[in-house]
Design a protein around this motif. Sequence first.
Motif: not given
Ligand code: SAM
Length: 363
Positions: A2-7, A38-43, A58-60, A209-213, A233-235, A240-242
């Motif tokens: 169960n993930y915040i913002g899961s798609k 990517a979060g849970t990777g569902s997409v 993903d950053i986490q 495993n890094t920031s997308i920027e 699909d950012p927050p 914050q997710y961490a």
């Molecule tokens: C809305 S959730 C993504 C949900 C995902 N699409 C799913 O269906 O599970 C946002 C994700 O962005 C990640 N995140 C936040 N800032 C980030 C960044 N700058 N670069 C990469 N990932 C980041 C968070 O760790 C979180 O997992």
Amino acid sequence: MNYIGSKHSLLTFLHENIEKITASNSLKHKPTFIDGFAGTGSVGFYFKNLKYPVIANDIQYYSFVVNKGKLFNLTEKNKTKLQNILNNLNNIKIPDNSEISKLSDFFVYNNYCPTGSGEKNRMYFTDKNGKKCDAIRIELNNLKNSEKISESEFFYLLWCLLEAIDKVANTASVYGAYLKKFKKSALKHIELELLETSTSSNIKTSVYNTSIEKLLGDSTFQISTKNNILYLDPPYNQRQYAPNYHVLETISKYDYPELRGKTGLRNYTEQKSEFCSKKTVHSALENILENVKKNISYNNIKYIFLSYNNEGLMSDKSIQEIFEKFGKYSVFTKEYGRFKADKTENRNHTASSVVEYLHCVTL
Ligand SMILES: C[S@@+](CC[C@H](N)C(=O)[O-])C[C@H]1O[C@@H](n2cnc3c(N)ncnc32)[C@H](O)[C@@H]1O
């Protein structure tokens, strides 16, 4: 999970509209689908099943593990091997409380369970589940270090552990706090299961495993396919997710971090997202688009999609303004049910649905 913002519940909406713009459904050689948050990777998982090569990021670190697991090619041959390992892990012997020395390395038990040696007596898991999680986590390192399992198998099994421990977590839904009494599901025994992976086994995937920027700003990040799709699909708010998933991060890394406070947070300075602050969110988005454009001859990205909703820090107008600087803009919308993290937090909201936007720019 169960993930915040899961798609998870928006996959067909994303699929239909992304293919409307890219017309890639009929192509024999699909472009690469980059799941940047990517979060849970569902997409990414969904698009892999549609035969798109996938890059997940993903950053986490727990998300990196989940994506490595989900995108793993589970063949019939390694299915049998991994099922046997899972059976052994489920029957692993755990020390009792009189065997204190054996428990000294058990980080989850000592820090997140009631009778652990940590002074806070936190209640994220029952003692038994915490100890079993540690015993399995330590055994996974042993299996990897003795080369009894490959690195991909290690991540797959660690993903199975994350999903199993998440099911018995004593939380309202995220790890920002634990409950004061064990809830029914937390009293169940942790049980690892052989999880399903993608059916498209010969599709190329990679996970970062890094920031997308950072990833997109790096000219060594090169993709050979053409007309690639970047999905963002950012927050969308300050959360914050961490800190909300810190326990999964620690189980994934198993790096014995220093913990602080009642809830046992690890330091997450390096994982703060610029998308969680009104001050930085617009420049963070613009920075991504600029980096894509700067390195377009390496990344071959043609389409950028952004999932966002009407309650986010950026207005739809401001997103449109940013996107229009880079190419041809379009947008799709859909109403869907709200994520209920906990009732107290949502007490001021009366709406039961939000409007989900899929913004798009063709470069
Ligand atoms: C809305 S959730 C993504 C949900 C995902 N699409 C799913 O269906 O599970 C946002 C994700 O962005 C990640 N995140 C936040 N800032 C980030 C960044 N700058 N670069 C990469 N990932 C980041 C968070 O760790 C979180 O997992």
